[in-house]
Design an enzyme around this catalytic site. Structure first.
Site, PDB file in Angstrom:
ATOM      1  CG  ASP A 237      -1.943   1.061   1.259  1.00 18.68           C
ATOM      2  OD1 ASP A 237      -1.785   2.066   0.534  1.00 18.68           O
ATOM      3  OD2 ASP A 237      -2.918   0.926   2.017  1.00 18.68           O
ATOM      4  N   GLY A 263      -1.813  -4.581  -2.664  1.00 16.79           N
ATOM      5  CA  GLY A 263      -1.797  -3.160  -2.405  1.00 16.79           C
ATOM      6  C   GLY A 263      -2.917  -2.682  -1.499  1.00 16.79           C
ATOM      7  CG  HIS A 264      -5.314   1.590  -0.660  1.00 20.31           C
ATOM      8  ND1 HIS A 264      -4.958   1.933   0.630  1.00 20.31           N
ATOM      9  CD2 HIS A 264      -6.454   2.277  -0.938  1.00 20.31           C
ATOM     10  CE1 HIS A 264      -5.840   2.796   1.109  1.00 20.31           C
ATOM     11  NE2 HIS A 264      -6.757   3.015   0.186  1.00 20.31           N
ATOM     12  CG  PHE A 265      -8.973  -0.619  -3.174  1.00 23.77           C
ATOM     13  CD1 PHE A 265     -10.139  -0.415  -2.461  1.00 23.77           C
ATOM     14  CD2 PHE A 265      -8.386   0.475  -3.785  1.00 23.77           C
ATOM     15  CE1 PHE A 265     -10.719   0.838  -2.349  1.00 23.77           C
ATOM     16  CE2 PHE A 265      -8.946   1.736  -3.686  1.00 23.77           C
ATOM     17  CZ  PHE A 265     -10.114   1.925  -2.964  1.00 23.77           C
TER      18      PHE A 265
END
Length: 286
Positions: A237, A263-265
């Site tokens: 992320d 990553g982020h999602f």
């Protein structure tokens, strides 16, 4: 796979959309989304747990299918969003529940938990930050806006509301971008393009500095009440670094910390893995 239902409820005159699944008498989980998404981010996750938990995921005001009141009469601040979510739980008669917090949902949920610790049975933080060391370099343009909230700095942040940036948030750190459904970022970009939405998002970006100021109070809540806590994190992320997940151990030494190579999602690529971790964690603690 269990049925997911879609409804809207009136919260102090404001229509708030939510999706729900699971038995009404099962242990409850309140799922709070982040920027720039909505409860749609939980579409693959909720059915995986709905056989043993009651899951409720609202869209925050100004996001998704909830109302987008005009900025002239509605303050887009994290204090106000937390108040609205608190009222939502009261309207929904959610007396005790686990919190699943992500991105913007973290400062919203932790405000709620700090104000009403008796309501919180557990916390799952999926890339939901509460420590300064968790802030990644991708936050640098927003930090510049906090230091100088001039019209020029505000306009410079409009690039963060463009479709290309939304796609970056979904794809950065993902080994195989073909696993990312275009439906998520496409829907997010649709909602961002609504008249007036860009400026309310910029209001929230400016107010995000209030979350940094609130971190000590969030940490004090964690130290005092020791809620069962699972931090499960997409390691790559660019916004919330792995150090933010590890920092929870300072205040909740018995917390569980897990990292995913994404990553982020993280739910876009690892919904099954996260559902398994959450189910195992809550089965022990709730």
């Amino acid at each position: 796979m269990m049925t997911v239902r879609y409804r809207t409820v009136d919260v102090d005159g404001l229509p708030i959309f939510y999706r729900s699944a699971g038995p009404a008498d099962a242990p409850a989980i309140l799922l709070l989304h982040g920027f720039p998404t909505s409860s749609h981010m939980f579409r693959n996750f909720m059915p995986l747990l709905a056989d043993r938990f009651r899951l409720i995921a609202p869209d925050l005001p100004g996001f998704g299918r909830s109302a987008q009141p005009d900025r002239s009469g509605f303050a887009y601040t994290f204090d106000h969003l937390a108040h609205m979510v608190g009222r939502f739980t009261e309207v929904m008669r959610l007396e005790r529940f686990a919190l699943y917090i992500f991105d913007y949902g973290a400062p919203v949920g932790l405000r709620l938990a700090s104000a009403h610790p008796e309501r919180i049975s557990a916390i799952i933080s999926q890339n939901g930050n509460a420590y300064v060391e968790g802030l990644g370099e991708a936050f640098d343009p927003v930090r510049a806006y906090w230091a100088d909230p001039s019209p020029a700095r505000r306009d410079a942040l409009r690039v963060l509301l463009q479709p290309e940036t939304t796609w970056f948030q979904y794809q950065h750190g993902v080994d195989d971008p073909s696993l990312i459904s275009p439906d998520g970022p496409g829907l997010d970009n649709h909602y961002l393009s609504r008249p007036g939405n860009e400026d309310l998002q910029l209001d929230l970006m400016l107010d995000y500095r209030s979350n940094i100021s609130a971190y000590p109070s969030f940490q004090a809540y964690l130290r005092t009440h020791q809620p069962p806590l699972l931090a499960i994190w997409g390691r790559r992320d660019p916004f919330f670094r792995p150090e933010g997940a590890e920092a929870f151990l300072r205040d909740v030494p018995n917390a569980t910390v897990r990292f995913l190579e994404t990553g982020h999602f993280a739910l876009e690529t690892h919904a099954q893995e996260i559902a398994h971790e959450v189910s195992t964690f809550l089965s022990r603690h709730v």
